[in-house]
Design a protein around this motif. Structure first.
Motif, PDB file in Angstrom:
ATOM      1  N   ARG A  43       2.675   8.343   7.578  1.00 52.83           N
ATOM      2  CA  ARG A  43       2.314   9.750   7.781  1.00 52.83           C
ATOM      3  C   ARG A  43       3.095  10.688   6.873  1.00 52.83           C
ATOM      4  NH1 ARG A  43       5.884   8.417  11.755  1.00 52.83           N
ATOM      5  NH2 ARG A  43       7.529   9.907  12.310  1.00 52.83           N
ATOM      6  N   GLU A  44       4.232  10.238   6.352  1.00 50.83           N
ATOM      7  CA  GLU A  44       5.038  11.097   5.482  1.00 50.83           C
ATOM      8  C   GLU A  44       4.334  11.399   4.165  1.00 50.83           C
ATOM      9  OE1 GLU A  44       7.637  12.454   6.746  1.00 50.83           O
ATOM     10  OE2 GLU A  44       7.492  11.224   8.551  1.00 50.83           O
ATOM     11  N   ASN A  45       3.370  10.572   3.801  1.00 45.75           N
ATOM     12  CA  ASN A  45       2.591  10.811   2.589  1.00 45.75           C
ATOM     13  C   ASN A  45       1.405  11.703   2.953  1.00 45.75           C
ATOM     14  OD1 ASN A  45       0.826  10.719   0.392  1.00 45.75           O
ATOM     15  ND2 ASN A  45       1.358   8.618  -0.130  1.00 45.75           N
ATOM     16  N   PRO A  46       1.381  12.945   2.488  1.00 46.94           N
ATOM     17  CA  PRO A  46       0.314  13.870   2.894  1.00 46.94           C
ATOM     18  C   PRO A  46      -1.069  13.490   2.393  1.00 46.94           C
ATOM     19  CG  PRO A  46       1.631  14.827   1.135  1.00 46.94           C
ATOM     20  CD  PRO A  46       2.339  13.576   1.561  1.00 46.94           C
ATOM     21  N   SER A  47      -1.163  12.513   1.493  1.00 47.52           N
ATOM     22  CA  SER A  47      -2.451  12.074   0.978  1.00 47.52           C
ATOM     23  C   SER A  47      -3.101  11.014   1.861  1.00 47.52           C
ATOM     24  CB  SER A  47      -2.302  11.519  -0.445  1.00 47.52           C
ATOM     25  OG  SER A  47      -1.908  12.533  -1.347  1.00 47.52           O
ATOM     26  N   VAL A  48      -2.379  10.557   2.870  1.00 44.98           N
ATOM     27  CA  VAL A  48      -2.899   9.503   3.747  1.00 44.98           C
ATOM     28  C   VAL A  48      -3.593  10.115   4.958  1.00 44.98           C
ATOM     29  CG1 VAL A  48      -2.300   7.549   5.234  1.00 44.98           C
ATOM     30  CG2 VAL A  48      -1.180   7.827   3.010  1.00 44.98           C
ATOM     31  N   PHE A  49      -4.832   9.693   5.182  1.00 43.27           N
ATOM     32  CA  PHE A  49      -5.639  10.107   6.322  1.00 43.27           C
ATOM     33  C   PHE A  49      -6.041   8.849   7.092  1.00 43.27           C
ATOM     34  CE2 PHE A  49      -5.948  13.334   3.155  1.00 43.27           C
ATOM     35  CZ  PHE A  49      -6.185  14.543   3.794  1.00 43.27           C
ATOM     36  N   VAL A  50      -6.427   9.015   8.340  1.00 46.13           N
ATOM     37  CA  VAL A  50      -6.834   7.881   9.160  1.00 46.13           C
ATOM     38  C   VAL A  50      -8.258   8.105   9.654  1.00 46.13           C
ATOM     39  CG1 VAL A  50      -6.382   6.521  11.242  1.00 46.13           C
ATOM     40  CG2 VAL A  50      -4.468   7.422   9.894  1.00 46.13           C
ATOM     41  N   LYS A  51      -9.100   7.081   9.512  1.00 47.75           N
ATOM     42  CA  LYS A  51     -10.445   7.153  10.058  1.00 47.75           C
ATOM     43  C   LYS A  51     -10.430   6.644  11.503  1.00 47.75           C
ATOM     44  CE  LYS A  51     -12.882   6.047   5.747  1.00 47.75           C
ATOM     45  NZ  LYS A  51     -13.917   5.150   5.184  1.00 47.75           N
ATOM     46  N   ALA A  52     -10.887   7.492  12.396  1.00 48.47           N
ATOM     47  CA  ALA A  52     -11.094   7.084  13.794  1.00 48.47           C
ATOM     48  C   ALA A  52     -12.448   6.405  13.846  1.00 48.47           C
ATOM     49  CB  ALA A  52     -11.043   8.294  14.719  1.00 48.47           C
ATOM     50  N   LEU A  61       0.832  -1.205   0.000  1.00 48.74           N
ATOM     51  CA  LEU A  61       0.000   0.000   0.000  1.00 48.74           C
ATOM     52  C   LEU A  61       0.866   1.255   0.000  1.00 48.74           C
ATOM     53  CD1 LEU A  61      -2.810   1.291   0.231  1.00 48.74           C
ATOM     54  CD2 LEU A  61      -2.580   1.137   2.709  1.00 48.74           C
ATOM     55  N   ARG A  62       1.873   1.272   0.835  1.00 51.97           N
ATOM     56  CA  ARG A  62       2.735   2.452   0.940  1.00 51.97           C
ATOM     57  C   ARG A  62       3.364   2.789  -0.411  1.00 51.97           C
ATOM     58  NH1 ARG A  62       4.846   1.192   5.356  1.00 51.97           N
ATOM     59  NH2 ARG A  62       6.587  -0.037   4.551  1.00 51.97           N
ATOM     60  N   VAL A  63       3.861   1.776  -1.100  1.00 50.28           N
ATOM     61  CA  VAL A  63       4.465   1.991  -2.418  1.00 50.28           C
ATOM     62  C   VAL A  63       3.410   2.437  -3.425  1.00 50.28           C
ATOM     63  CG1 VAL A  63       5.641   0.875  -4.349  1.00 50.28           C
ATOM     64  CG2 VAL A  63       6.331   0.347  -2.001  1.00 50.28           C
ATOM     65  N   GLY A  64       2.248   1.800  -3.401  1.00 50.66           N
ATOM     66  CA  GLY A  64       1.201   2.131  -4.353  1.00 50.66           C
ATOM     67  C   GLY A  64       0.684   3.546  -4.226  1.00 50.66           C
ATOM     68  N   LEU A  65       0.633   4.046  -2.988  1.00 49.13           N
ATOM     69  CA  LEU A  65       0.082   5.386  -2.755  1.00 49.13           C
ATOM     70  C   LEU A  65       1.077   6.508  -3.043  1.00 49.13           C
ATOM     71  CD1 LEU A  65      -1.932   4.838   0.558  1.00 49.13           C
ATOM     72  CD2 LEU A  65      -2.814   4.920  -1.783  1.00 49.13           C
ATOM     73  N   GLU A  66       2.338   6.178  -3.198  1.00 52.69           N
ATOM     74  CA  GLU A  66       3.350   7.222  -3.400  1.00 52.69           C
ATOM     75  C   GLU A  66       3.093   8.054  -4.642  1.00 52.69           C
ATOM     76  OE1 GLU A  66       7.085   5.213  -3.346  1.00 52.69           O
ATOM     77  OE2 GLU A  66       7.182   5.103  -1.146  1.00 52.69           O
ATOM     78  N   GLU A  73       0.580  11.835  15.618  1.00 55.20           N
ATOM     79  CA  GLU A  73       1.475  11.502  14.520  1.00 55.20           C
ATOM     80  C   GLU A  73       1.013  12.043  13.169  1.00 55.20           C
ATOM     81  OE1 GLU A  73       4.362  10.267  14.856  1.00 55.20           O
ATOM     82  OE2 GLU A  73       4.325   9.454  16.894  1.00 55.20           O
ATOM     83  N   PHE A  74      -0.287  11.999  12.908  1.00 56.38           N
ATOM     84  CA  PHE A  74      -0.807  12.487  11.630  1.00 56.38           C
ATOM     85  C   PHE A  74      -1.263  13.938  11.712  1.00 56.38           C
ATOM     86  CE2 PHE A  74      -0.967   7.955  10.965  1.00 56.38           C
ATOM     87  CZ  PHE A  74      -0.746   7.793   9.607  1.00 56.38           C
TER      88      PHE A  74
END
Length: 271
Positions: A186-195, A145-150, A217-218
């Motif tokens: 978190r280094e990818n600014p396009s990544v968000f987390v759903k609580a 996922l991390r690689v794909g989202l870059e 962290e985010f």
């Protein structure tokens, strides 16, 4: 007393024949749209991201159902479920029909390769349209996922249920390790987390601990509250799903309670 901001729900499901809960019926206790309408009015919710799901035979046709339902209810913001074989053209057609993005499920280690291939195929159109990607994923697929989202600048990736840190963890130590793997994105600014899906922590990790960690962290501007209606109702009440936010300082609440989701939705580009 300060008035709480209007809520926006980043994670709900709506099924034509109801979600099949532990007792064989929907935990909503009735028609899921009608019951959510009541909850929406009581809890001051102005929008809900409806996560499509067709991963089981009982829920086939869910995309079409939530698409139809969204045309009758402006508060519904639908996401089309993608099978891992989905094509670029298929995604474009869903977006052209008014879907705000897509939902992808990949929680087992064996899903990693097909997840990477799927993102590579459909990522360009999602980025172009600034469409939402809702991800039900676990630590088993984070590397792929991390690689794909870059390369997906412009398409916000919303990781549901804190990335399911308890799945396969077994112990608190394993849960912490999974949570650290999530934080690494978190280094990818396009990544968000759903609580969302606090119940899925399964006692392996504490709800307050996990929420505090992702907020720190985010940043509070990249965390979104979600109820996981109606699934959540088998584990806790709807009000309890909101009460997890009560420990947050007032300054951190507007984003997680809805401002961030509304901003993401406003950026989606339609034909």
């Amino acid at each position: 007393m300060a008035t709480e901001p209007v809520l926006a729900d980043s994670h709900i499901h709506l099924f034509e024949n109801g979600f099949i809960g532990p007792d064989g019926g929907s935990p909503s206790g009735g028609d899921e749209v009608a019951e959510y309408e009541k909850l929406r009015q009581v809890n001051n919710i102005d929008a809900a991201l409806v996560v499509g799901y067709e991963g089981e035979k009982a829920y086939l046709g869910n995309n079409a159902y939530i698409g139809r339902t969204a045309r009758r209810h402006a508060w519904i913001k639908p996401l089309a479920y993608l099978h891992h074989s989905a094509s670029h053209r298929e995604v474009q057609e869903w977006l052209d029909e008014g879907f705000y993005g897509v939902s992808i499920y990949a929680v087992e280690e064996g899903d990693a390769e097909s997840l990477a291939d799927l993102i590579a195929r459909v990522g360009p159109v999602l980025s172009e349209r600034r469409a939402v990607i809702s991800l039900n994923v676990s630590a088993a697929v984070y590397s792929a996922l991390r690689v794909g989202l870059e390369g997906l600048a412009g398409a916000p990736a919303l990781i549901s249920h804190f990335g399911l840190p308890a799945k396969g963890a077994g112990t608190t130590r394993g849960g912490h390790q999974s949570l650290r793997s999530l934080v690494a994105m978190r280094e990818n600014p396009s990544v968000f987390v759903k609580a969302s899906g606090f119940y899925a922590l399964g006692g392996v990790l504490g709800a307050d601990e996990v929420l505090t960690t992702v907020m720190e962290e985010f940043g509070p501007e990249r965390v979104l509250w979600g109820s996981d209606y109606p699934v959540v109702l088998s584990s806790e009440s709807f009000r309890q799903s909101i009460s997890h936010l009560s420990s947050l300082p007032q300054s951190a609440r507007p984003g997680i309670r809805g401002d961030t989701l509304r901003d993401i939705l406003a950026r989606v580009e339609f034909p």
